[in-house]
Write a protein that holds these residues in place. Structure first.
Motif, PDB file in Angstrom:
ATOM      1  N   ARG C  14     -48.502   8.169  10.615  1.00  0.00           N
ATOM      2  CA  ARG C  14     -47.404   8.188  10.028  1.00  0.00           C
ATOM      3  C   ARG C  14     -47.161   7.064   9.071  1.00  0.00           C
ATOM      4  NH1 ARG C  14     -42.733  10.959  11.865  1.00  0.00           N
ATOM      5  NH2 ARG C  14     -44.629  11.872  12.995  1.00  0.00           N
ATOM      6  N   ASN C  15     -47.857   5.811   9.433  1.00  0.00           N
ATOM      7  CA  ASN C  15     -47.746   4.740   8.399  1.00  0.00           C
ATOM      8  C   ASN C  15     -48.303   5.071   7.185  1.00  0.00           C
ATOM      9  OD1 ASN C  15     -46.021   2.883   9.938  1.00  0.00           O
ATOM     10  ND2 ASN C  15     -47.842   1.758  10.778  1.00  0.00           N
ATOM     11  N   ARG C  16     -49.370   5.850   7.459  1.00  0.00           N
ATOM     12  CA  ARG C  16     -50.215   5.735   6.241  1.00  0.00           C
ATOM     13  C   ARG C  16     -49.338   6.787   4.968  1.00  0.00           C
ATOM     14  NH1 ARG C  16     -55.460   7.925   3.485  1.00  0.00           N
ATOM     15  NH2 ARG C  16     -54.528   9.474   2.133  1.00  0.00           N
ATOM     16  N   ALA C  17     -48.752   7.674   5.343  1.00  0.00           N
ATOM     17  CA  ALA C  17     -47.913   8.397   4.678  1.00  0.00           C
ATOM     18  C   ALA C  17     -46.708   7.374   4.026  1.00  0.00           C
ATOM     19  CB  ALA C  17     -47.219   9.528   5.420  1.00  0.00           C
ATOM     20  N   ARG C  18     -46.188   6.528   4.780  1.00  0.00           N
ATOM     21  CA  ARG C  18     -45.342   5.650   4.418  1.00  0.00           C
ATOM     22  C   ARG C  18     -45.707   4.697   3.585  1.00  0.00           C
ATOM     23  NH1 ARG C  18     -40.841   4.141   4.448  1.00  0.00           N
ATOM     24  NH2 ARG C  18     -39.812   2.231   4.574  1.00  0.00           N
ATOM     25  N   VAL C  19     -46.864   4.224   3.700  1.00  0.00           N
ATOM     26  CA  VAL C  19     -47.310   3.363   2.700  1.00  0.00           C
ATOM     27  C   VAL C  19     -47.676   3.858   1.232  1.00  0.00           C
ATOM     28  CG1 VAL C  19     -49.524   2.030   2.058  1.00  0.00           C
ATOM     29  CG2 VAL C  19     -48.301   1.873   4.285  1.00  0.00           C
ATOM     30  N   LEU C  20     -48.177   5.124   1.422  1.00  0.00           N
ATOM     31  CA  LEU C  20     -48.319   5.699   0.424  1.00  0.00           C
ATOM     32  C   LEU C  20     -47.256   6.037  -0.565  1.00  0.00           C
ATOM     33  CD1 LEU C  20     -51.050   7.207  -0.912  1.00  0.00           C
ATOM     34  CD2 LEU C  20     -50.807   9.040   0.293  1.00  0.00           C
ATOM     35  N   GLU C  21     -46.370   6.555  -0.041  1.00  0.00           N
ATOM     36  CA  GLU C  21     -44.974   6.860  -0.727  1.00  0.00           C
ATOM     37  C   GLU C  21     -44.485   5.556  -1.267  1.00  0.00           C
ATOM     38  OE1 GLU C  21     -40.721   8.599   1.152  1.00  0.00           O
ATOM     39  OE2 GLU C  21     -42.039   7.474   2.509  1.00  0.00           O
ATOM     40  N   VAL C  22     -44.532   4.575  -0.534  1.00  0.00           N
ATOM     41  CA  VAL C  22     -43.936   3.155  -1.029  1.00  0.00           C
ATOM     42  C   VAL C  22     -44.837   2.784  -2.037  1.00  0.00           C
ATOM     43  CG1 VAL C  22     -43.642   0.818  -0.316  1.00  0.00           C
ATOM     44  CG2 VAL C  22     -42.696   2.565   1.018  1.00  0.00           C
ATOM     45  N   ALA C  23     -45.968   2.944  -1.921  1.00  0.00           N
ATOM     46  CA  ALA C  23     -46.799   2.418  -3.158  1.00  0.00           C
ATOM     47  C   ALA C  23     -46.815   3.111  -4.314  1.00  0.00           C
ATOM     48  CB  ALA C  23     -48.439   2.429  -2.827  1.00  0.00           C
ATOM     49  N   ALA C  24     -46.497   4.613  -4.254  1.00  0.00           N
ATOM     50  CA  ALA C  24     -46.436   5.303  -5.465  1.00  0.00           C
ATOM     51  C   ALA C  24     -45.129   4.861  -6.110  1.00  0.00           C
ATOM     52  CB  ALA C  24     -46.212   6.728  -5.099  1.00  0.00           C
ATOM     53  N   HIS C  25     -43.882   4.695  -5.346  1.00  0.00           N
ATOM     54  CA  HIS C  25     -42.647   4.244  -5.640  1.00  0.00           C
ATOM     55  C   HIS C  25     -42.943   3.058  -6.750  1.00  0.00           C
ATOM     56  CE1 HIS C  25     -38.896   6.166  -3.997  1.00  0.00           C
ATOM     57  NE2 HIS C  25     -38.545   6.085  -4.893  1.00  0.00           N
ATOM     58  N   LEU C  26     -43.346   2.007  -5.943  1.00  0.00           N
ATOM     59  CA  LEU C  26     -43.460   0.740  -6.603  1.00  0.00           C
ATOM     60  C   LEU C  26     -44.452   0.842  -7.878  1.00  0.00           C
ATOM     61  CD1 LEU C  26     -43.956  -1.705  -3.460  1.00  0.00           C
ATOM     62  CD2 LEU C  26     -41.963  -1.251  -5.103  1.00  0.00           C
ATOM     63  N   PHE C  27     -45.400   1.537  -7.807  1.00  0.00           N
ATOM     64  CA  PHE C  27     -46.517   1.716  -8.951  1.00  0.00           C
ATOM     65  C   PHE C  27     -45.330   2.404 -10.157  1.00  0.00           C
ATOM     66  CE2 PHE C  27     -50.143   1.256  -6.383  1.00  0.00           C
ATOM     67  CZ  PHE C  27     -50.661   0.094  -6.829  1.00  0.00           C
ATOM     68  N   THR C  28     -44.524   3.224  -9.797  1.00  0.00           N
ATOM     69  CA  THR C  28     -43.766   3.948 -10.809  1.00  0.00           C
ATOM     70  C   THR C  28     -42.910   3.028 -11.312  1.00  0.00           C
ATOM     71  OG1 THR C  28     -44.087   6.108  -9.757  1.00  0.00           O
ATOM     72  CG2 THR C  28     -42.373   5.880 -10.977  1.00  0.00           C
ATOM     73  N   GLU C  29     -42.331   2.191 -10.533  1.00  0.00           N
ATOM     74  CA  GLU C  29     -41.413   1.406 -11.018  1.00  0.00           C
ATOM     75  C   GLU C  29     -41.645  -0.022 -11.663  1.00  0.00           C
ATOM     76  OE1 GLU C  29     -38.193   0.733  -8.090  1.00  0.00           O
ATOM     77  OE2 GLU C  29     -37.276   2.382  -8.895  1.00  0.00           O
ATOM     78  N   ARG C  30     -42.670  -0.603 -11.230  1.00  0.00           N
ATOM     79  CA  ARG C  30     -43.174  -1.985 -11.686  1.00  0.00           C
ATOM     80  C   ARG C  30     -44.642  -1.852 -12.389  1.00  0.00           C
ATOM     81  NH1 ARG C  30     -40.873  -4.177  -6.847  1.00  0.00           N
ATOM     82  NH2 ARG C  30     -42.587  -5.475  -6.507  1.00  0.00           N
ATOM     83  N   GLY C  31     -45.360  -0.775 -12.074  1.00  0.00           N
ATOM     84  CA  GLY C  31     -46.828  -0.914 -12.698  1.00  0.00           C
ATOM     85  C   GLY C  31     -47.662  -1.639 -12.176  1.00  0.00           C
ATOM     86  N   GLY C  32     -48.695  -2.067 -12.790  1.00  0.00           N
ATOM     87  CA  GLY C  32     -49.578  -2.935 -12.256  1.00  0.00           C
ATOM     88  C   GLY C  32     -49.527  -4.091 -11.812  1.00  0.00           C
ATOM     89  N   GLU C  33     -48.259  -4.818 -11.646  1.00  0.00           N
ATOM     90  CA  GLU C  33     -48.052  -5.920 -11.430  1.00  0.00           C
ATOM     91  C   GLU C  33     -47.919  -6.099  -9.888  1.00  0.00           C
ATOM     92  OE1 GLU C  33     -43.426  -6.912 -12.520  1.00  0.00           O
ATOM     93  OE2 GLU C  33     -44.952  -7.463 -14.043  1.00  0.00           O
ATOM     94  N   VAL C  34     -47.562  -4.707  -9.378  1.00  0.00           N
ATOM     95  CA  VAL C  34     -47.198  -4.634  -7.998  1.00  0.00           C
ATOM     96  C   VAL C  34     -48.573  -5.195  -7.253  1.00  0.00           C
ATOM     97  CG1 VAL C  34     -46.893  -3.148  -6.099  1.00  0.00           C
ATOM     98  CG2 VAL C  34     -46.014  -2.578  -8.334  1.00  0.00           C
ATOM     99  N   GLN C  35     -48.351  -5.915  -6.023  1.00  0.00           N
ATOM    100  CA  GLN C  35     -49.470  -6.421  -5.309  1.00  0.00           C
ATOM    101  C   GLN C  35     -49.523  -5.696  -3.949  1.00  0.00           C
ATOM    102  OE1 GLN C  35     -48.073 -10.829  -6.867  1.00  0.00           O
ATOM    103  NE2 GLN C  35     -49.030 -10.863  -4.864  1.00  0.00           N
ATOM    104  N   MET C  36     -50.604  -6.009  -3.514  1.00  0.00           N
ATOM    105  CA  MET C  36     -50.836  -5.179  -1.989  1.00  0.00           C
ATOM    106  C   MET C  36     -49.614  -5.760  -1.152  1.00  0.00           C
ATOM    107  SD  MET C  36     -53.129  -3.237  -2.515  1.00  0.00           S
ATOM    108  CE  MET C  36     -54.113  -2.561  -1.135  1.00  0.00           C
ATOM    109  N   ALA C  37     -49.543  -6.805  -1.091  1.00  0.00           N
ATOM    110  CA  ALA C  37     -48.593  -7.665  -0.086  1.00  0.00           C
ATOM    111  C   ALA C  37     -46.982  -7.059  -0.624  1.00  0.00           C
ATOM    112  CB  ALA C  37     -48.316  -9.186  -0.370  1.00  0.00           C
ATOM    113  N   ASP C  38     -46.842  -6.591  -1.764  1.00  0.00           N
ATOM    114  CA  ASP C  38     -45.257  -6.208  -1.897  1.00  0.00           C
ATOM    115  C   ASP C  38     -45.358  -4.733  -1.433  1.00  0.00           C
ATOM    116  OD1 ASP C  38     -44.858  -8.080  -3.654  1.00  0.00           O
ATOM    117  OD2 ASP C  38     -45.499  -7.225  -5.340  1.00  0.00           O
ATOM    118  N   VAL C  39     -46.335  -3.894  -1.328  1.00  0.00           N
ATOM    119  CA  VAL C  39     -46.430  -2.583  -0.868  1.00  0.00           C
ATOM    120  C   VAL C  39     -46.170  -2.857   0.499  1.00  0.00           C
ATOM    121  CG1 VAL C  39     -47.906  -0.674  -0.298  1.00  0.00           C
ATOM    122  CG2 VAL C  39     -48.082  -1.787  -2.440  1.00  0.00           C
TER     123      VAL C  39
END
Lengths: 192, 192, 192, 192
Positions: C14-39
């Motif tokens: 369940r977490n995997r999906a959540r992380v994936l979703e969140v990561a896609a969101h963040l990358f879409t909004e902030r691009g490459g400057e997103v850090q793993m910690a942000d995710v």
DNA sequence: GATGAATGAGCATTCATTCAT
DNA sequence: CATGAATGAATGCTCATTCAT
């Protein structure tokens, strides 16, 4: 200390020496838990400066270890001539080494766990070898050491002594006693 | 292998033994880079189970070390009576210990770096002490060891030997030779 | 969202999906400057959890890219049958892909700079290939695409379209127009 | 090489040219992993000098990119008059650009990831625009290009071509074929 | 008891940029 | 103008340990 202004001019590696000194201090007091950032902070430099001079934690530890070897080498040269016999020269050397490891136990452990038991590289190695050979030769010549004593024996005993002293396994003075007794000329070649 | 179904029968501490065995194996082969999770996986149990039996990495290492001590103790008991003299008994013990550390260098290093040179706790300590005292006593009695030889000397020499053998500092058989020579009765009382 | 208590039971990934979703969101909004910690923070999990599911930043990006491919694949299947002709089917596909890259420009750049132009691995690749072949075959069969059109052409044009759309080089709808015009059957085989 | 003494004569921006040349070389060979310090070292100047001429890594990349544009511009001017038709002129230009990106893939990627798809600033932009307009005008006039073809089309196709060539997405010669076919005058007005 | 997903502080290292000399 | 030592924020990743189920 020789730190007139905050950023002197960095005459050559003035900083290098400072970092080295500080690092040795910290390792001696806090052992392996010291972080590169601690070293930098304590030395009053940026962490980048530490890495400029020592590209790796291991490189820093190596430099400290080499410095130690040099100190020991210096001491050994001075003492070598004053000793009454080859065996006494070896004893003096061992006592000094034991003391160094007792005084810097934590540092000793860091060096051991980082470098294993690697002998120093380069010129220091050669000088060490030369000194050891000289001592052994003197002892076998003046009859205070067994005829079959070698540099490798000395090297091995130094390594063992370092462990005894740094790990507090027992009384390292006693270790030297036993060890030197073992290196005396064999009165009775066929042990009972 | 004894893992027919998912949960065999969970016999008492069957798992504990398995984990211990596996951990010793892994440490012997891969040294300190072995992770708790590796141990669990290889043992075929969950990591929680490992922690149930050994609440800490250090605890696990301690258990392995104790096991080693026990093996050595067992060997020593058997050999003790067969030796021709006290000194030869000590020699046999040292040779065995040297071999153990040579065969399990990586494991030895893990134990050293995790436990420093802590002596075993509890009953094993007492047994070890007793055995050592017996050996020394026999040697001083039959005149094959110096009169002032003590258990502490033996303990110290074992620790030093372990270092020589595990760190490959030199020929540990030679170390034993020199060391035992140093423990012989002093023919020439002149040396300090 | 399906997050009843703080640590539900982590039913499978369940977490995997959540992380994936969140990561896609963040990358879409902030691009490459997103850090793993942000995710991790945004997903409300520890950073270790992120790394458990995606052992590397690249692995995370790959997973997101694959998800995108799957979405496109899903759309393509649905649309494939409704299109009036092979060419129109291709056009619909390209329009969708262009839109996806326009909507997720920053994410597109992250994928590009992390994975280069690597095609998806495994089953997705095969499905993609199959779909593409089908479309091309239909177009060449119904005479709405050049006889020499191939899957490789389509693959190449999709890659180019992605760049145009994500880098805002021009009007990607126009790019599709020109490109499809170039894939029409050649009326005049010998161009003037 | 022109470095007789330590400071040759410091002729104006001789250094600037050297740095530019060296940087282009390095980026072409090692791509984005080239560090500013590498550039300085290879150019035989201090890193401070690099920063004097190019206040930022991005500025350096921009200068290299502009240089490339100038080369292409030069080629285009020469070739423009020799081409048999407007379309052939465009084709020749595209082939040249494709080749430049194929030959300098790594450099192309650096430019892309650093500048995105920013068009060149200043005079170069104007010249490029003028050249492109001329080509398109010639093609629409001699009937070898669609009447609605524009400079923006050309610009977009060049950007897409660059991606195809540098990322190795497919055969960029084929890309030019399809693309130019798409720019031919529409025989069949049926398509949208 | 057993399981293994989750945790998160900790760490060594990089590199574009600055600025004292 | 040139130099290059110094800077330090930023980053991806590890792993012993905990705890909900």
């Amino acid at each position: 200390m020789p730190t007139p202004s905050r950023r002197p001019r960095a005459d050559a590696g003035r900083n290098r020496a400072r970092v080295l000194e500080v690092a040795a201090h910290l390792f001696t007091e806090r052992g392996g838990e010291v972080q590169m950032a601690d070293v930098a902070r304590t030395a009053g430099v940026g962490i980048g400066t530490v890495y400029r001079h020592f590209p790796t934690r291991q490189a820093l530890v190596e430099a400290i270890a080499e410095q130690r070897f040099l100190e020991i080498l210096g001491f050994a040269r001075t003492m070598c001539e004053k000793a009454a016999s080859g065996r006494e020269a070896v004893r003096t050397l061992l006592e000094h080494i034991g003391q160094v490891h007792e005084d810097g136990r934590a540092l000793s452990r860091v060096i051991e766990s980082t470098l294993g038991n690697t002998a120093p590289r380069g010129p220091v190695q050669a000088e060490l070898r030369e000194l050891g050979d000289t001592l052994i030769a003197r002892g076998t010549a003046d009859g205070t050491l067994r005829q079959d004593a070698t540099f490798d024996d000395l090297y091995m005993l130094v390594g063992a002594l370092a462990t005894v002293a740094r790990a507090n396994i027992g009384d390292w003075h006693r270790f030297i006693d036993i060890t030197l007794a073992g290196l005396e000329p064999r009165t009775d070649p066929a042990s009972p």
